[in-house]
Design a protein around this motif. Structure first.
Motif, PDB file in Angstrom:
ATOM      1  N   MET A   1       0.842  -1.168   0.000  1.00  0.00           N
ATOM      2  CA  MET A   1       0.000   0.000   0.000  1.00  0.00           C
ATOM      3  C   MET A   1       0.895   1.242   0.000  1.00  0.00           C
ATOM      4  SD  MET A   1      -3.254   0.948   2.336  1.00  0.00           S
ATOM      5  CE  MET A   1      -2.629   1.148   3.966  1.00  0.00           C
ATOM      6  N   ALA A   2       0.637   2.174  -0.924  1.00  0.00           N
ATOM      7  CA  ALA A   2       1.433   3.389  -1.044  1.00  0.00           C
ATOM      8  C   ALA A   2       1.069   4.375   0.059  1.00  0.00           C
ATOM      9  CB  ALA A   2       1.205   4.023  -2.404  1.00  0.00           C
ATOM     10  N   ARG A   3       2.077   5.041   0.573  1.00  0.00           N
ATOM     11  CA  ARG A   3       1.853   6.071   1.590  1.00  0.00           C
ATOM     12  C   ARG A   3       2.049   7.427   0.939  1.00  0.00           C
ATOM     13  NH1 ARG A   3       5.544   4.458   6.505  1.00  0.00           N
ATOM     14  NH2 ARG A   3       5.946   6.641   6.194  1.00  0.00           N
ATOM     15  N   GLU A   4       1.201   8.370   1.302  1.00  0.00           N
ATOM     16  CA  GLU A   4       1.327   9.712   0.764  1.00  0.00           C
ATOM     17  C   GLU A   4       2.371  10.496   1.541  1.00  0.00           C
ATOM     18  OE1 GLU A   4      -2.072  12.065  -0.090  1.00  0.00           O
ATOM     19  OE2 GLU A   4      -3.258  10.317  -0.666  1.00  0.00           O
ATOM     20  N   ILE A   5       3.039  11.386   0.835  1.00  0.00           N
ATOM     21  CA  ILE A   5       3.986  12.276   1.475  1.00  0.00           C
ATOM     22  C   ILE A   5       3.211  13.479   1.980  1.00  0.00           C
ATOM     23  CG2 ILE A   5       5.963  13.800   1.058  1.00  0.00           C
ATOM     24  CD1 ILE A   5       6.925  11.715  -0.973  1.00  0.00           C
ATOM     25  N   MET A   6       3.379  13.798   3.237  1.00  0.00           N
ATOM     26  CA  MET A   6       2.669  14.921   3.842  1.00  0.00           C
ATOM     27  C   MET A   6       3.328  16.227   3.405  1.00  0.00           C
ATOM     28  SD  MET A   6       0.323  13.309   5.345  1.00  0.00           S
ATOM     29  CE  MET A   6      -0.457  14.653   6.179  1.00  0.00           C
ATOM     30  N   VAL A   7       2.515  17.119   2.846  1.00  0.00           N
ATOM     31  CA  VAL A   7       3.004  18.414   2.388  1.00  0.00           C
ATOM     32  C   VAL A   7       2.191  19.499   3.094  1.00  0.00           C
ATOM     33  CG1 VAL A   7       3.339  19.913   0.387  1.00  0.00           C
ATOM     34  CG2 VAL A   7       3.601  17.429   0.135  1.00  0.00           C
ATOM     35  N   PRO A   8       2.837  20.343   3.883  1.00  0.00           N
ATOM     36  CA  PRO A   8       2.097  21.410   4.563  1.00  0.00           C
ATOM     37  C   PRO A   8       1.417  22.327   3.547  1.00  0.00           C
ATOM     38  CG  PRO A   8       4.378  21.324   5.343  1.00  0.00           C
ATOM     39  CD  PRO A   8       4.263  20.397   4.182  1.00  0.00           C
ATOM     40  N   ALA A   9       0.263  22.840   3.897  1.00  0.00           N
ATOM     41  CA  ALA A   9      -0.485  23.701   2.979  1.00  0.00           C
ATOM     42  C   ALA A   9      -0.035  25.155   3.054  1.00  0.00           C
ATOM     43  CB  ALA A   9      -1.976  23.604   3.293  1.00  0.00           C
ATOM     44  N   ARG A  10       0.381  25.608   4.233  1.00  0.00           N
ATOM     45  CA  ARG A  10       0.625  27.034   4.419  1.00  0.00           C
ATOM     46  C   ARG A  10       2.095  27.430   4.559  1.00  0.00           C
ATOM     47  NH1 ARG A  10      -4.530  26.745   5.400  1.00  0.00           N
ATOM     48  NH2 ARG A  10      -5.975  28.168   6.229  1.00  0.00           N
ATOM     49  N   ARG A  11       2.967  26.484   4.668  1.00  0.00           N
ATOM     50  CA  ARG A  11       4.396  26.818   4.781  1.00  0.00           C
ATOM     51  C   ARG A  11       5.218  25.820   3.983  1.00  0.00           C
ATOM     52  NH1 ARG A  11       7.292  23.297   7.368  1.00  0.00           N
ATOM     53  NH2 ARG A  11       6.337  21.894   8.856  1.00  0.00           N
ATOM     54  N   ARG A  12       6.321  26.280   3.460  1.00  0.00           N
ATOM     55  CA  ARG A  12       7.200  25.400   2.698  1.00  0.00           C
ATOM     56  C   ARG A  12       7.803  24.368   3.652  1.00  0.00           C
ATOM     57  NH1 ARG A  12      12.632  25.868  -0.349  1.00  0.00           N
ATOM     58  NH2 ARG A  12      12.076  24.964  -2.375  1.00  0.00           N
ATOM     59  N   PRO A  13       7.802  23.105   3.266  1.00  0.00           N
ATOM     60  CA  PRO A  13       8.350  22.073   4.161  1.00  0.00           C
ATOM     61  C   PRO A  13       9.865  22.235   4.366  1.00  0.00           C
ATOM     62  CG  PRO A  13       7.375  21.094   2.180  1.00  0.00           C
ATOM     63  CD  PRO A  13       7.295  22.565   2.031  1.00  0.00           C
ATOM     64  N   SER A  14      10.354  21.598   5.398  1.00  0.00           N
ATOM     65  CA  SER A  14      11.799  21.577   5.618  1.00  0.00           C
ATOM     66  C   SER A  14      12.461  20.900   4.435  1.00  0.00           C
ATOM     67  CB  SER A  14      12.127  20.806   6.893  1.00  0.00           C
ATOM     68  OG  SER A  14      11.551  21.445   8.006  1.00  0.00           O
ATOM     69  N   THR A  15      13.610  21.420   4.067  1.00  0.00           N
ATOM     70  CA  THR A  15      14.327  20.883   2.913  1.00  0.00           C
ATOM     71  C   THR A  15      15.479  19.998   3.372  1.00  0.00           C
ATOM     72  OG1 THR A  15      15.889  22.722   2.837  1.00  0.00           O
ATOM     73  CG2 THR A  15      13.820  22.995   1.610  1.00  0.00           C
ATOM     74  N   PRO A  16      15.967  19.128   2.486  1.00  0.00           N
ATOM     75  CA  PRO A  16      17.136  18.322   2.847  1.00  0.00           C
ATOM     76  C   PRO A  16      18.324  19.185   3.256  1.00  0.00           C
ATOM     77  CG  PRO A  16      16.162  17.486   0.829  1.00  0.00           C
ATOM     78  CD  PRO A  16      15.454  18.766   1.157  1.00  0.00           C
ATOM     79  N   ARG A  17      18.465  20.338   2.605  1.00  0.00           N
ATOM     80  CA  ARG A  17      19.613  21.198   2.920  1.00  0.00           C
ATOM     81  C   ARG A  17      19.581  21.675   4.364  1.00  0.00           C
ATOM     82  NH1 ARG A  17      19.211  27.129   0.479  1.00  0.00           N
ATOM     83  NH2 ARG A  17      17.220  27.751   1.345  1.00  0.00           N
ATOM     84  N   GLU A  18      18.377  21.886   4.910  1.00  0.00           N
ATOM     85  CA  GLU A  18      18.282  22.320   6.306  1.00  0.00           C
ATOM     86  C   GLU A  18      18.817  21.239   7.246  1.00  0.00           C
ATOM     87  OE1 GLU A  18      14.321  23.919   7.122  1.00  0.00           O
ATOM     88  OE2 GLU A  18      14.286  24.565   5.020  1.00  0.00           O
ATOM     89  N   PHE A  19      18.550  19.987   6.918  1.00  0.00           N
ATOM     90  CA  PHE A  19      19.045  18.886   7.747  1.00  0.00           C
ATOM     91  C   PHE A  19      20.556  18.731   7.599  1.00  0.00           C
ATOM     92  CE2 PHE A  19      14.579  18.061   7.749  1.00  0.00           C
ATOM     93  CZ  PHE A  19      14.345  17.514   9.005  1.00  0.00           C
ATOM     94  N   ILE A  20      21.052  18.902   6.387  1.00  0.00           N
ATOM     95  CA  ILE A  20      22.502  18.832   6.176  1.00  0.00           C
ATOM     96  C   ILE A  20      23.186  19.953   6.945  1.00  0.00           C
ATOM     97  CG2 ILE A  20      24.354  19.033   4.476  1.00  0.00           C
ATOM     98  CD1 ILE A  20      22.391  17.664   2.464  1.00  0.00           C
ATOM     99  N   ARG A  21      22.597  21.139   6.926  1.00  0.00           N
ATOM    100  CA  ARG A  21      23.166  22.272   7.667  1.00  0.00           C
ATOM    101  C   ARG A  21      23.206  21.998   9.167  1.00  0.00           C
ATOM    102  NH1 ARG A  21      20.646  27.625   4.686  1.00  0.00           N
ATOM    103  NH2 ARG A  21      22.091  27.589   2.925  1.00  0.00           N
ATOM    104  N   GLU A  22      22.211  21.265   9.672  1.00  0.00           N
ATOM    105  CA  GLU A  22      22.226  20.900  11.093  1.00  0.00           C
ATOM    106  C   GLU A  22      23.456  20.060  11.420  1.00  0.00           C
ATOM    107  OE1 GLU A  22      18.709  19.269  12.902  1.00  0.00           O
ATOM    108  OE2 GLU A  22      17.421  20.624  11.740  1.00  0.00           O
ATOM    109  N   TYR A  23      23.774  19.098  10.546  1.00  0.00           N
ATOM    110  CA  TYR A  23      24.975  18.285  10.763  1.00  0.00           C
ATOM    111  C   TYR A  23      26.226  19.150  10.709  1.00  0.00           C
ATOM    112  CZ  TYR A  23      22.496  13.848  10.652  1.00  0.00           C
ATOM    113  OH  TYR A  23      21.676  12.795  10.956  1.00  0.00           O
ATOM    114  N   LEU A  24      26.257  20.091   9.758  1.00  0.00           N
ATOM    115  CA  LEU A  24      27.430  20.947   9.607  1.00  0.00           C
ATOM    116  C   LEU A  24      27.595  21.914  10.782  1.00  0.00           C
ATOM    117  CD1 LEU A  24      27.132  21.729   5.804  1.00  0.00           C
ATOM    118  CD2 LEU A  24      28.843  20.262   6.907  1.00  0.00           C
ATOM    119  N   SER A  25      26.515  22.272  11.437  1.00  0.00           N
ATOM    120  CA  SER A  25      26.604  23.203  12.561  1.00  0.00           C
ATOM    121  C   SER A  25      26.753  22.498  13.914  1.00  0.00           C
ATOM    122  CB  SER A  25      25.388  24.132  12.583  1.00  0.00           C
ATOM    123  OG  SER A  25      24.218  23.389  12.856  1.00  0.00           O
TER     124      SER A  25
END
Length: 108
Positions: A1-25
């Protein structure tokens, strides 16, 4: 069964780059872009393009990130796709697409 990806309606979702930046910081990891790029087996320029939002995370890059950072391929790709869906839904083209007429099957 396929699962849908949750996409916020009112704000841009967190991006992969934000998570990479967390590792870098993270001071405990003591990583900079050059060192992380080396561990990922890619150029610093390639990583910098991802960190600065000029390049998307591909399945191959997600594999590298999973191996080095321990976050699953699926998570990296879900983050990327959620951002792409949000951007598409909020684009000028989305308004044109909304005007398209759906094909309806005749009643049996």
């Amino acid at each position: 069964m396929a699962r849908e990806i949750m996409v916020p309606a009112r704000r841009r979702p967190s991006t992969p780059r934000e998570f990479i930046r967390e590792y870098l910081s993270d001071e405990e990891l003591d990583l900079n872009q050059g060192e992380l790029a080396k561990r990922l087996g890619i150029s610093r320029a390639n990583l910098n393009a991802i960190v600065n939002g000029r390049r998307a995370v591909t399945p191959e890059m997600a594999m590298r990130l999973e191996r080095v950072l321990g976050v699953s391929i699926q998570t990296w790709l879900n983050l990327q796709v959620a951002v792409e869906i949000y951007d598409a839904l909020h684009s000028a083209e989305a308004k044109q697409i909304a005007k398209l007429k759906a094909i309806r099957r005749p009643a049996a």
